[in-house]
Every structure is written in structure tokens, then in C-alpha cells.
Design an enzyme around this catalytic site. Structure first.
Site, PDB file in Angstrom:
ATOM      1  N   ASP A  65       0.855  -1.388  -0.191  1.00 27.45           N
ATOM      2  CA  ASP A  65      -0.010   0.095  -0.034  1.00 27.45           C
ATOM      3  C   ASP A  65       0.860   1.157  -0.080  1.00 27.45           C
ATOM      4  O   ASP A  65       2.041   1.303   0.168  1.00 27.45           O
ATOM      5  CB  ASP A  65      -0.870  -0.099   1.042  1.00 27.45           C
ATOM      6  CG  ASP A  65      -0.232  -0.432   2.418  1.00 27.45           C
ATOM      7  OD1 ASP A  65       0.839  -0.347   2.660  1.00 27.45           O
ATOM      8  OD2 ASP A  65      -0.843  -0.899   3.446  1.00 27.45           O
ATOM      9  N   ASN A 133      -7.640  -2.936  14.366  1.00 32.32           N
ATOM     10  CA  ASN A 133      -8.753  -3.349  13.934  1.00 32.32           C
ATOM     11  C   ASN A 133      -8.862  -4.635  13.184  1.00 32.32           C
ATOM     12  O   ASN A 133      -9.868  -4.660  12.639  1.00 32.32           O
ATOM     13  CB  ASN A 133      -9.570  -2.140  13.491  1.00 32.32           C
ATOM     14  CG  ASN A 133      -9.051  -1.575  11.948  1.00 32.32           C
ATOM     15  OD1 ASN A 133      -7.779  -2.290  11.418  1.00 32.32           O
ATOM     16  ND2 ASN A 133      -9.532  -0.490  11.435  1.00 32.32           N
ATOM     17  N   HIS A 135      -7.092  -4.870  10.277  1.00 35.97           N
ATOM     18  CA  HIS A 135      -6.931  -4.724   8.751  1.00 35.97           C
ATOM     19  C   HIS A 135      -5.497  -5.233   8.316  1.00 35.97           C
ATOM     20  O   HIS A 135      -4.527  -5.498   9.452  1.00 35.97           O
ATOM     21  CB  HIS A 135      -6.881  -3.214   8.479  1.00 35.97           C
ATOM     22  CG  HIS A 135      -5.881  -2.256   8.853  1.00 35.97           C
ATOM     23  ND1 HIS A 135      -5.831  -0.925   9.294  1.00 35.97           N
ATOM     24  CD2 HIS A 135      -4.437  -2.617   9.127  1.00 35.97           C
ATOM     25  CE1 HIS A 135      -4.823  -0.743   9.588  1.00 35.97           C
ATOM     26  NE2 HIS A 135      -3.792  -1.364   9.558  1.00 35.97           N
ATOM     27  N   GLU A 140      -9.348  -2.059   5.458  1.00 39.16           N
ATOM     28  CA  GLU A 140     -10.146  -1.731   6.396  1.00 39.16           C
ATOM     29  C   GLU A 140     -11.428  -2.551   6.870  1.00 39.16           C
ATOM     30  O   GLU A 140     -12.120  -3.152   5.679  1.00 39.16           O
ATOM     31  CB  GLU A 140     -10.575  -0.218   6.720  1.00 39.16           C
ATOM     32  CG  GLU A 140      -9.512   0.595   6.552  1.00 39.16           C
ATOM     33  CD  GLU A 140      -8.560   0.885   7.911  1.00 39.16           C
ATOM     34  OE1 GLU A 140      -8.672   0.114   8.648  1.00 39.16           O
ATOM     35  OE2 GLU A 140      -8.081   1.854   8.168  1.00 39.16           O
TER      36      GLU A 140
HETATM   37  P1  PGA Z   1       2.343  -0.886  12.199  1.00 41.28           P
HETATM   38  O1  PGA Z   1       1.168  -1.039  11.373  1.00 41.28           O
HETATM   39  O2  PGA Z   1       3.483  -2.008  11.688  1.00 41.28           O
HETATM   40  O3  PGA Z   1       2.770   0.488  12.376  1.00 41.28           O
HETATM   41  O4  PGA Z   1       1.716  -1.524  13.512  1.00 41.28           O
HETATM   42  C1  PGA Z   1       0.690  -2.484  10.925  1.00 41.28           C
HETATM   43  C2  PGA Z   1      -0.725  -2.212  10.095  1.00 41.28           C
HETATM   44  O5  PGA Z   1      -1.455  -1.198  10.371  1.00 41.28           O
HETATM   45  O6  PGA Z   1      -0.854  -2.957   9.241  1.00 41.28           O
END
Ligand code: PGA
Length: 240
Positions: A65, A133, A135, A140
């Protein structure tokens, strides 16, 4: 699904690199992630490359992404992140690396062309973090399991969580991103998902312990994937 618990992020990352290396060769295609989660895995990859044990010359990569609305030169863009945390330190040919072109003038076209690139590729191992959450990528809660590459409005909790990279100011965090879809992630031959910290615990519980597969908790789709490794630190372990 293999579920492995470690005392620290570092230990989990060292093991994740061993698993990664057992699943690829020097001609493989990697699916890469950004954020705080994979940084120690990337450090392992760099160290092993510098020790002369692995070459990325023929490796291809596709990132999950990218934020919409910030330039590649922005220190928090995922293009920049990949250069800083991995690509600039290994012998990968940058032409073989792919990160969604989310600052394109024509986003719709950029979505289409990333989808085409992915459709023509076969990711051998996809590295994943996970949102609190549930994702994966920036898919999302509520995203269709059939979704391909798309532009997503980030959820408030995601914007809040990521504000730690933007001086704690939610107004500075991009509100949209372009992401691989769930369908694209599921096409990878193998998946290595890493999760560190208590904020990830409930998402890990849904993934590993829960029975339900629901679009409201996107990671639960991984229960249907034939080869998933989940490595957590003890803070993210739901049995704690
Ligand atoms: P993070 O994000 O590695 O910064 O915790 C992970 C994600 O949101 O997929």
C-alpha cells in the site's frame, strides 16, 4: 496456520527471517509491508545480505500500500520507507520493486495498472503486519474479501494509530491510501504475519482463536489460506 510466540519483537523477527529464507530463493517475488512491524525483519535481511549470504539482484517485490496525498519524498511515504529501511541497503534492482503509485495524477489508472502488474506476478511470500482493527494492507473492516487494488478511506482508528509517525498530529496523516485487495493478498503462496504490542492482541485472537471469518475483521480471511505463519511477541499473544 502456524502460531509462534516470542519474548520480543527482535526474537520473532529473527525467526521470521529464517522462515522467509526457507520459503524463497534468489529469484523469488516478495510481497512487502511497511510500518513499525517489519523493521527488524528488514534489518535481518540487510545483515544477511551484507554478510554475503543472500543476493536480491533477481528478486522482485510488490508493496501492499501507499498513502494518497503525500509525495514520494515525504519521509513517511511508503516509497521512502522502503528505500530507507530496506532497498537502499541491499542489491535489489529498484526497477524490480513496485510500490503503488498513489500520487499519480490519474489515480484510477494507477489502480488499474497496479492490479495488472499484480495479476501478472506470483508473490511467493507476503509479509504482513496487522491493524488493531484487524486490517491487513489497508483493507479496513467492511472491505469485501473479493476486493482487488483500490483506494480506501482510512478509518479513524487507523489515522489515530498512524499519527505517531506524523508528530502525533492526526491532521497531518493522509486520509486515503491505495492498497492491494484481500484477493491479491490471498494469492500469495505463503504469508508471514507479524504482530507486536498489546494493541494487536484482539486482532490476533480473532485470527488465531476465533472461528468466525468476517469482512468486519479482515485478517480472519487468512484462516482460508493454506500457508500462514503468525509470529507475535508476548504482548500481542491473546493467551496472555
Ligand atoms: P504498524 O502497522 O506496523 O505500524 O503497527 C501495521 C498495520 O497497520 O498494518
Amino acid at each position: 496456520m502456524k502460531y509462534l510466540i516470542f519474548d520480543t519483537k527482535k526474537e520473532a523477527s529473527v525467526e521470521s527471517y529464517k522462515i522467509l529464507k526457507s520459503l524463497i530463493d534468489e529469484n523469488s517475488t516478495l510481497g512487502l509491508a511497511t510500518g513499525s512491524t517489519p523493521t527488524d525483519l528488514y534489518a535481518e535481511m540487510i545483515a544477511d545480505y551484507k554478510a554475503g549470504n543472500f543476493s536480491y539482484k533477481n528478486i522482485k517485490s510488490y508493496n501492499l500500500d501507499e498513502y494518497v496525498g503525500i509525495s514520494y519524498e515525504h519521509p513517511e511515504s511508503y516509497h521512502k520507507f522502503m528505500d530507507t529501511n530496506l532497498f537502499d541497503h541491499i542489491d535489489i534492482n529498484k526497477e524490480n520493486t513496485h510500490v503503488p503509485d498513489a500520487s499519480a495524477a490519474d489515480l484510477e489508472l494507477a489502480v488499474k495498472s497496479y492490479q495488472e502488474e499484480l495479476n501478472n506476478a506470483q508473490i511467493d511470500v507476503q509479509i504482513l503486519g496487522i491493524g488493531g482493527n484487524g486490517h491487513i494492507g489497508f483493507n479496513e473492516p467492511g472491505t469485501s474479501f473479493d476486493a482487488g487494488v483500490h483506494v480506501v478511506d482510512l478509518k479513524e482508528e487507523t489515522i489515530k494509530a498512524n499519527s505517531r509517525f506524523f508528530d502525533g498530529d492526526i491532521n497531518l496523516v493522509p486520509k486515503q491510501a491505495m492498497t492491494m485487495g484481500i484477493k491479491d493478498i490471498m494469492r500469495a503462496k505463503h504469508i508471514i504475519l507479524l504482530a507486536f504490542g498489546k494493541e494487536k492482541r484482539e486482532a490476533i485472537r480473532s485470527l488465531v482463536e476465533g472461528e468466525e471469518i468476517t469482512e468486519n475483521i479482515p485478517c480472519t480471511i487468512l484462516k482460508n489460506h493454506p500457508s500462514v505463519y503468525v509470529l507475535v511477541d508476548k504482548e500481542a499473544d491473546f493467551k496472555l
